[in-house]
Motif scaffolding. Structure first.
Motif, PDB file in Angstrom:
ATOM      1  N   VAL A 151       0.821  -1.218   0.000  1.00  0.00           N
ATOM      2  CA  VAL A 151       0.000   0.000   0.000  1.00  0.00           C
ATOM      3  C   VAL A 151       0.855   1.269   0.000  1.00  0.00           C
ATOM      4  CG1 VAL A 151      -1.943  -1.181   1.095  1.00  0.00           C
ATOM      5  CG2 VAL A 151      -0.274   0.022   2.524  1.00  0.00           C
ATOM      6  N   GLY A 152       2.161   1.120  -0.255  1.00  0.00           N
ATOM      7  CA  GLY A 152       2.978   2.303  -0.500  1.00  0.00           C
ATOM      8  C   GLY A 152       3.850   2.785   0.629  1.00  0.00           C
ATOM      9  N   TYR A 153       4.058   1.949   1.683  1.00  0.00           N
ATOM     10  CA  TYR A 153       4.884   2.382   2.810  1.00  0.00           C
ATOM     11  C   TYR A 153       6.101   1.468   2.930  1.00  0.00           C
ATOM     12  CZ  TYR A 153       0.797   5.105   4.093  1.00  0.00           C
ATOM     13  OH  TYR A 153      -0.252   5.988   4.069  1.00  0.00           O
ATOM     14  N   ASP A 154       7.298   2.027   2.785  1.00  0.00           N
ATOM     15  CA  ASP A 154       8.522   1.241   2.893  1.00  0.00           C
ATOM     16  C   ASP A 154       8.916   0.976   4.339  1.00  0.00           C
ATOM     17  OD1 ASP A 154       8.861   1.035   0.136  1.00  0.00           O
ATOM     18  OD2 ASP A 154       9.948   2.946   0.026  1.00  0.00           O
ATOM     19  N   ASP A 155       8.379   1.779   5.261  1.00  0.00           N
ATOM     20  CA  ASP A 155       8.727   1.635   6.675  1.00  0.00           C
ATOM     21  C   ASP A 155       7.557   0.956   7.404  1.00  0.00           C
ATOM     22  OD1 ASP A 155       9.297   1.879   9.356  1.00  0.00           O
ATOM     23  OD2 ASP A 155       9.947   3.962   9.258  1.00  0.00           O
ATOM     24  N   PRO A 156       7.672  -0.341   7.723  1.00  0.00           N
ATOM     25  CA  PRO A 156       6.555  -1.030   8.375  1.00  0.00           C
ATOM     26  C   PRO A 156       6.176  -0.435   9.721  1.00  0.00           C
ATOM     27  CG  PRO A 156       8.166  -2.597   7.526  1.00  0.00           C
ATOM     28  CD  PRO A 156       8.801  -1.233   7.438  1.00  0.00           C
ATOM     29  N   ALA A 157       7.164   0.063  10.461  1.00  0.00           N
ATOM     30  CA  ALA A 157       6.863   0.636  11.772  1.00  0.00           C
ATOM     31  C   ALA A 157       6.017   1.897  11.617  1.00  0.00           C
ATOM     32  CB  ALA A 157       8.159   0.949  12.514  1.00  0.00           C
ATOM     33  N   TYR A 158       6.366   2.741  10.632  1.00  0.00           N
ATOM     34  CA  TYR A 158       5.569   3.943  10.392  1.00  0.00           C
ATOM     35  C   TYR A 158       4.156   3.561   9.961  1.00  0.00           C
ATOM     36  CZ  TYR A 158       3.805   8.159   8.155  1.00  0.00           C
ATOM     37  OH  TYR A 158       3.027   9.224   7.787  1.00  0.00           O
ATOM     38  N   PHE A 159       4.048   2.551   9.079  1.00  0.00           N
ATOM     39  CA  PHE A 159       2.728   2.094   8.642  1.00  0.00           C
ATOM     40  C   PHE A 159       1.899   1.617   9.834  1.00  0.00           C
ATOM     41  CE2 PHE A 159       0.307  -1.817   7.784  1.00  0.00           C
ATOM     42  CZ  PHE A 159      -0.730  -1.290   7.024  1.00  0.00           C
ATOM     43  N   SER A 160       2.516   0.849  10.736  1.00  0.00           N
ATOM     44  CA  SER A 160       1.781   0.330  11.892  1.00  0.00           C
ATOM     45  C   SER A 160       1.298   1.458  12.794  1.00  0.00           C
ATOM     46  CB  SER A 160       2.654  -0.644  12.686  1.00  0.00           C
ATOM     47  OG  SER A 160       2.925  -1.807  11.930  1.00  0.00           O
ATOM     48  N   ARG A 161       2.151   2.465  13.000  1.00  0.00           N
ATOM     49  CA  ARG A 161       1.735   3.596  13.834  1.00  0.00           C
ATOM     50  C   ARG A 161       0.595   4.355  13.172  1.00  0.00           C
ATOM     51  NH1 ARG A 161       7.375   4.235  14.260  1.00  0.00           N
ATOM     52  NH2 ARG A 161       7.316   6.011  12.817  1.00  0.00           N
ATOM     53  N   LEU A 162       0.713   4.583  11.868  1.00  0.00           N
ATOM     54  CA  LEU A 162      -0.324   5.313  11.141  1.00  0.00           C
ATOM     55  C   LEU A 162      -1.633   4.535  11.138  1.00  0.00           C
ATOM     56  CD1 LEU A 162      -1.014   7.736   9.303  1.00  0.00           C
ATOM     57  CD2 LEU A 162      -0.235   6.357   7.364  1.00  0.00           C
ATOM     58  N   PHE A 163      -1.555   3.240  10.874  1.00  0.00           N
ATOM     59  CA  PHE A 163      -2.745   2.388  10.869  1.00  0.00           C
ATOM     60  C   PHE A 163      -3.422   2.422  12.230  1.00  0.00           C
ATOM     61  CE2 PHE A 163      -5.215  -1.459  11.152  1.00  0.00           C
ATOM     62  CZ  PHE A 163      -5.639  -1.736   9.864  1.00  0.00           C
ATOM     63  N   THR A 164      -2.624   2.275  13.283  1.00  0.00           N
ATOM     64  CA  THR A 164      -3.180   2.250  14.636  1.00  0.00           C
ATOM     65  C   THR A 164      -3.854   3.571  14.979  1.00  0.00           C
ATOM     66  OG1 THR A 164      -1.461   0.701  15.324  1.00  0.00           O
ATOM     67  CG2 THR A 164      -2.626   1.896  17.065  1.00  0.00           C
ATOM     68  N   ARG A 165      -3.226   4.681  14.604  1.00  0.00           N
ATOM     69  CA  ARG A 165      -3.785   5.989  14.922  1.00  0.00           C
ATOM     70  C   ARG A 165      -5.101   6.242  14.179  1.00  0.00           C
ATOM     71  NH1 ARG A 165       0.392   8.685  13.799  1.00  0.00           N
ATOM     72  NH2 ARG A 165      -0.162   9.587  11.775  1.00  0.00           N
TER      73      ARG A 165
END
Length: 311
Positions: free
Chosen positions: A242-256
Motif C-alpha cells: 500500500v505504499g509504505y517502505d517503513d513497516p513501523a511507520y505504517f503500523s503507527r499510522l494504521f493504529t492511529r
C-alpha cells in the motif's frame, strides 16, 4: 392545470439522533404556481425532471432552470421559484433536516452556494423519492427510520447525478484511487493529471470533501484492511503493497487512524470471518459474483431490479 401529491411527517427526538430525518415528500407536475418568496427552517431537495422554469436569488435576480436540474432550498435563505407558466414542469421533492446536514454540506453533497445544479440523469434520485413515497403509507411502523435512511441514499444519488461528473464517477478521484498505493507526492499526482497542486486540491475537495492527502490515505488504509483480512501476507509486506517502505511507520499510522494495530485488526477479522484464508491476493476492482437462488448471478455493485421511478 397541475397535479400534486404530498405527505408530511413529524419524527420524534430519538429519530433525529439518526442524523437525518425526512419531513416530507411530494410529486407534482403541470403548470404549478410559483413558490415564495419564503424562508424555511430545514432543507429541501427539489428535482425537476422535465420542463423549464426559473429560480430567483435573494437579491431578486432570476436565473433559468432547465430540466434535468436540482434546486437546493436551505434553512434561513429566502427563495422564490416557479415553473414556466405556459408549459410547467415535472418535479419531486424531499424535505429533510438533522445534524448530518452539516457534514453533508462540508463534503459537498449539499451546496448552499449553488442553489441550481444541472443533472445528467435524475432517474436514480426519482427512484429514491418513489421509495420514500411508498414508505409514506399511513400506519407504516418503519416510517421514520425507512424514510430517514432513504434521505442519505438520495443525497448520494443526487451527488452522483451532477452533470459535471463523468457517468462512471469523478475522473480525478478515479485516477488518485488507481495510483494511491504508489509512492508519489501530491505534487507528482497532480503532474500526472496535468494539474497544479492547487487545482488538484480544489478538485478533490469538491469531489470528496477532503484533501488529496486524506483521500489517498483512506484508499491506502482500505486496501491494507483488505490484505490483512483476506491474506496471510506479513504486516511488512502489506505496508509495501500500500505504499509504505517503513513497516513501523505504517503500523503507527494504521493504529492511529483505525484505532487498532494491524496485527490486532487481522486477529479480529480472522475470528469474525469463518472459512480460513485465501491464497490469492484479492483484487478490489474484480469482485466475485454472488449466486442468486434459482440461478443467475448478482453483481454486488448492482442492486436487484429497481422499482419504476416516480411519476
Amino acid at each position: 392545470m397541475y397535479h400534486t401529491w404530498m405527505r408530511y411527517f413529524t419524527p420524534g427526538p430519538v429519530h433525529h439522533r439518526l442524523g437525518l430525518v425526512c419531513l416530507g415528500v411530494g410529486l407534482q407536475h403541470g403548470t404549478l404556481p410559483a413558490v415564495g418568496p419564503r424562508t424555511l427552517d430545514h432543507h429541501v431537495a427539489l428535482v425537476v425532471s422535465a420542463g423549464t422554469g426559473w429560480y430567483a436569488t435573494p437579491d431578486g435576480r432570476r436565473r433559468p432552470v432547465t430540466a434535468p436540474a436540482l434546486i437546493w432550498l436551505v434553512p434561513g435563505v429566502p427563495h422564490h421559484y416557479g415553473a414556466d407558466p405556459g408549459h410547467g414542469w415535472d418535479e419531486c421533492f424531499v424535505d429533510f433536516t438533522g445534524p448530518a446536514t452539516a457534514t453533508y454540506t462540508e463534503l459537498g453533497y449539499i451546496e448552499p452556494a449553488r442553489p441550481v445544479v444541472p443533472l445528467s440523469d435524475p432517474a436514480a434520485a426519482r427512484t429514491v423519492v418513489a421509495r420514500i413515497a411508498r414508505a409514506a403509507r399511513r400506519g407504516n411502523p418503519l416510517l421514520e427510520v425507512e424514510t430517514g435512511a432513504a434521505v442519505h441514499e438520495l443525497l448520494v444519488a443526487l451527488r452522483r447525478a451532477r452533470a459535471d461528473l463523468a457517468p462512471g464517477g469523478d475522473p480525478v478521484l478515479e485516477a488518485l484511487a488507481r495510483d494511491a498505493c504508489t509512492p508519489l507526492t501530491v505534487a507528482e499526482h497532480a503532474a500526472r493529471q496535468g494539474m497544479s497542486p492547487a487545482a488538484l486540491r480544489a478538485a478533490v475537495r469538491r469531489g470528496a470533501g477532503c484533501s488529496p492527502k486524506d483521500y489517498l490515505l483512506g484508499v491506502r488504509l482500505g486496501r491494507a484492511k483488505e490484505l490483512l483480512a483476506a491474506t496471510e501476507l506479513p504486516v511488512a509486506a502489506v505496508a509495501r503493497r500500500v505504499g509504505y517502505d517503513d513497516p513501523a511507520y505504517f503500523s503507527r499510522l494504521f493504529t492511529r487512524r483505525v484505532g487498532t494495530a494491524p496485527v490486532r485488526f487481522r486477529a479480529q477479522q480472522g475470528r469474525a470471518v469463518p472459512g480460513g484464508w485465501s491464497r490469492q491476493v484479492p483484487d478490489p476492482d474484480d469482485p466475485p459474483q454472488l449466486a442468486l437462488e434459482g440461478g443467475g448471478d448478482l453483481d454486488p455493485l448492482d442492486g436487484p431490479g429497481r422499482p419504476d421511478a416516480a411519476t
